[in-house]
Design an enzyme around this catalytic site. Sequence first.
Site, short mmCIF file in Angstrom:
data_model
loop_
_atom_site.label_atom_id
_atom_site.label_comp_id
_atom_site.label_asym_id
_atom_site.label_seq_id
_atom_site.Cartn_x
_atom_site.Cartn_y
_atom_site.Cartn_z
CD GLU A 177 -8.75 -2.91 -0.76
OE1 GLU A 177 -9.22 -3.06 0.39
OE2 GLU A 177 -7.96 -3.72 -1.26
CG ASP B 295 -1.65 -1.29 1.46
OD1 ASP B 295 -2.07 -1.92 0.48
OD2 ASP B 295 -1.82 -1.69 2.64
O1 FUB Z 1 -3.02 -3.56 3.68
C1 FUB Z 1 -4.29 -3.90 4.19
C2 FUB Z 1 -5.34 -3.61 3.18
O2 FUB Z 1 -5.10 -4.38 2.01
C3 FUB Z 1 -5.37 -2.20 2.69
O3 FUB Z 1 -5.92 -1.30 3.58
C4 FUB Z 1 -6.11 -2.39 1.44
O4 FUB Z 1 -6.10 -1.32 0.57
C5 FUB Z 1 -5.44 -3.62 0.88
O5 FUB Z 1 -4.29 -3.31 0.18
#
Ligand code: FUB
Length: 373
Positions: A272, A60
Amino acid sequence: MKRPALNFVSAIAIAAALAACAPAAPADDAAAPEAAPAEESAEASPYLSEPLVTEIFTADPSAHVWEDGRIYIYPSHDYEAGIPEDDLGSHFGMRDYHVLSMDEVGGEVTIHPVALDQDDVPWVGRQMWAPDAAYKDGTYYLYFPAKDKDDIFRIGVATSDSPVGPFTPQAEPMEGSYSIDPAVFQDDDGSYYIYVGGIWGGQLQRWATGEFIAGPELNGDLGDDTAPAIAPYMAKLSEDMLQMAEPKRDVMILDETGNPLLAGDHDRRFFEAPWVFKKDGVYYFTYSTGDTHFLQYATGDNPYGPFTYQGKIMDPVEGWTTHHSIFEKDGKWYLAYHDVQLSGQTHLRNAKITELTFNEDGSIVTIDPMPGK
Ligand code: FUB
């Protein structure tokens, strides 16, 4: 939803070495010998780019070029928490953050000491997920999602006079915040905006009524494929950067006919990883589609949207999640992203950077992260 693991013996060996030094490699690890994939050199890599670091797992990656001209990356710090994989992301049990920095893309990467640990944040229960950072008037702000003691994701803020921390957290999360993946965008007029959201394990769907709804029936999408897709939220930040300065607003992503993308449109709907940047006066709202594993983008003429869907930034990477940031350095644009090249396991990811190319009309050339596959 699991993807096949990589089959490289060397990758597994590297993963074992990395897992052995989890959960958090000390800063000095930047000086430790790299667990570089020497054995892989005999085979041509199928990957577009290589991991930024091999000493710790990073994901991320939120990248920024601050005033000193250096690139700073604020990633999640993956480690083996020993929690079984599920659709709520329980296996992502991260508990601290390290900042990475480098003078230029391709240059030597420094892994800085722990910037913030969950034990230093009074309201946090578990799962320090994807962070972002902002800079204003001599202070660096770290925005991070974590579950509170009731297991509800909130957004926290921590401050430092250094881009690499250590960061001092606020005692409480941002008022009215929920869900995951905060991203902060600074507009040309000096205003800052925060964009937040993630469905499924990110809990955004649980706030459809304005109140948190617990229970397994809301573990995934809301269920009506013909309804508008669940929207992330955004708001202008307060002058002190610690709160939202106005009521939250939905970020609407429209299709080519001007209607909201539908919940059933899994190839294009928001899942997301919001990230906003501006180029040539156009606001780009970029995001991940989660269960279909694309990075997508939509454009608008102001930071609030609506944004109109334009196309794909990147095809699926190796690993379930895909989460990115976009930044400009010395006149070139770059995509920071992650895959699971080092481990073959979806919760042990490694951040990467590759160049991003725009067409004359501002559209983005879709990236294939595995050109040699
Ligand atoms: O890294 C945990 C979660 O996985 C993140 O918050 C999301 O965007 C995904 O990458």
